[in-house]
Design an enzyme around this catalytic site. Structure first.
Site, mmCIF file in Angstrom:
data_model
loop_
_atom_site.group_PDB
_atom_site.id
_atom_site.type_symbol
_atom_site.label_atom_id
_atom_site.label_comp_id
_atom_site.label_asym_id
_atom_site.label_seq_id
_atom_site.Cartn_x
_atom_site.Cartn_y
_atom_site.Cartn_z
ATOM 1 C CB SER A 147 -0.896 -0.002 1.246
ATOM 2 O OG SER A 147 -1.533 1.244 1.414
ATOM 3 C CE1 TYR A 172 -4.330 -2.062 4.630
ATOM 4 C CE2 TYR A 172 -3.661 0.174 4.101
ATOM 5 C CZ TYR A 172 -4.039 -1.093 3.694
ATOM 6 O OH TYR A 172 -4.119 -1.392 2.350
#
Length: 358
Positions: A147, A172
């Protein structure tokens, strides 16, 4: 090839699995179909791919049961949890995959502030199970979703895969950075060719209901206001789903190779003496949040009421992908214009939710 795609009820996973099946690969898809967001969208993606029998009867899909697509006979789906190591190992032993693309993950930056355990179970333990399954079943081609969130406090613009990413600002992001470290270890120890893909704000038809585009369009159609964080002073490198899928397929077809020039002193962060590689996949054309909202308003023909709010914990003010490696190695650069992508999303949304704008 025979390819395992994880997260095939998810946004990117569903699109990738269909595209691979269309070109003739044998595809096995897995997903746990959790309730992190509206499951009707997840089931809708599965229906689109031809998994309709049980869904049309109103029944849930049984855990561990294989379904075969009525659209693509070479595409099968099985409901599994990545953190179920025993079942994952059985799947690998039975299927003998040529390649694995891991797109299953607990997504969302803000959700990780309140539900951290979900990220450890899916993104860390689940990914570890895949690495072990590849190791013990001689699967050498592994690609996986990272990501743009890994860039965290990095302020170098555009973000390069050779920038320092040791300062994440959400769990995350930390889980995705952990995936990259774990992958490198298995590349070095066991020769698994691993490629990490740092996605930049993916959007388009069948997108996630927790993402800004979905939330903004839904609110606008319902005559409600939207929350605009950092008072609109945000830049995002929005990347259209079809562009993402093209990049992922090129990576699957060209697994990572060792960098023979690499050494510990001067080596690049995105390569290694092991068969390991990291790519950014972004549009390389960041859009101001207010311009993004204007594009939605243009398509809908209405002004959206806005609540201007401060930046949220875990958010970064700007993302901007350097995709030079993607161009050099794979001859590809995402290029879908933002208005075109938003128009296609809105058209899908109106059809899927049967919205009457009259």
């Amino acid at each position: 090839m025979k390819i395992l795609v994880t997260g095939t009820a998810g946004f990117i996973g569903a699109a990738l699995a269909e595209k691979l099946a269309e070109r003739g690969d044998e595809v096995v898809g897995i997903d746990n179909i959790n309730d992190y967001y509206d499951q009707s969208v997840k089931y809708g993606r599965l229906k689109k791919a031809g998994f309709i029998e049980k869904l049309e009867e109103g029944k849930d899909i049984s855990y561990g049961e294989f379904l075969t697509s009525t659209v693509y006979p070479n595409f099968r789906f099985i409901k599994l949890n990545l953190d179920d190591k025993q079942e994952i190992m059985k799947l690998f032993q039975h299927e003998a995959f040529d390649a694995v693309c891991n797109l299953a993950a607990q997504a969302g930056v803000r959700y990780s502030l309140t539900n951290p355990d979900a990220y450890i179970e899916s993104n860390i333990i689940g990914f570890m199970n895949l690495l072990e399954a590849c190791r013990h079943n001689d699967v050498k081609n592994l690609s996986y979703a990272s990501s743009s969130s890994v860039y965290g406090l990095n302020e170098n613009i555009p973000f390069s895969t050779d920038d320092n990413v040791d300062h994440p600002i959400s769990l995350y992001a930390a889980s995705k950075k952990s995936n990259e470290l774990m992958a490198h270890t298995y590349s070095h120890l066991f020769g698994i060719q691993t490629t990490g893909l740092r996605f930049f704000t993916v959007y388009g038809p069948w997108g996630r209901p927790d993402m800004a585009l979905f939330l903004f369009v839904k609110a606008a159609l319902e005559g409600k206001s939207i929350d605009v964080f950092n008072h609109g002073e945000m830049l995002r490198d929005f990347t259209y789903i079809d562009d993402i899928i093209e990049g992922v397929i090129r990576v699957i077809d060209n697994p990572a190779q060792p960098d023979k020039t690499w050494n510990g002193k001067t080596g690049r962060a995105s390569t290694s003496s092991a068969p390991y590689k990291i790519y950014n996949i972004g549009n390389q054309n960041p859009v101001k949040l207010m311009d993004f909202i204007s594009a939605i308003e243009n398509k809908l023909g209405k002004t959206i009421e806005k609540n201007m709010l401060p930046i949220q914990p875990g958010d970064v003010p700007a993302t901007f992908a350097n995709v030079d490696d993607l161009v050099e190695d794979l001859g590809y650069k995402p290029d879908t214009p933002i208005q075109e992508g938003i128009d296609k999303f809105v058209d899908w949304y109106l059809e899927f939710f049967e919205v009457d704008q009259k």
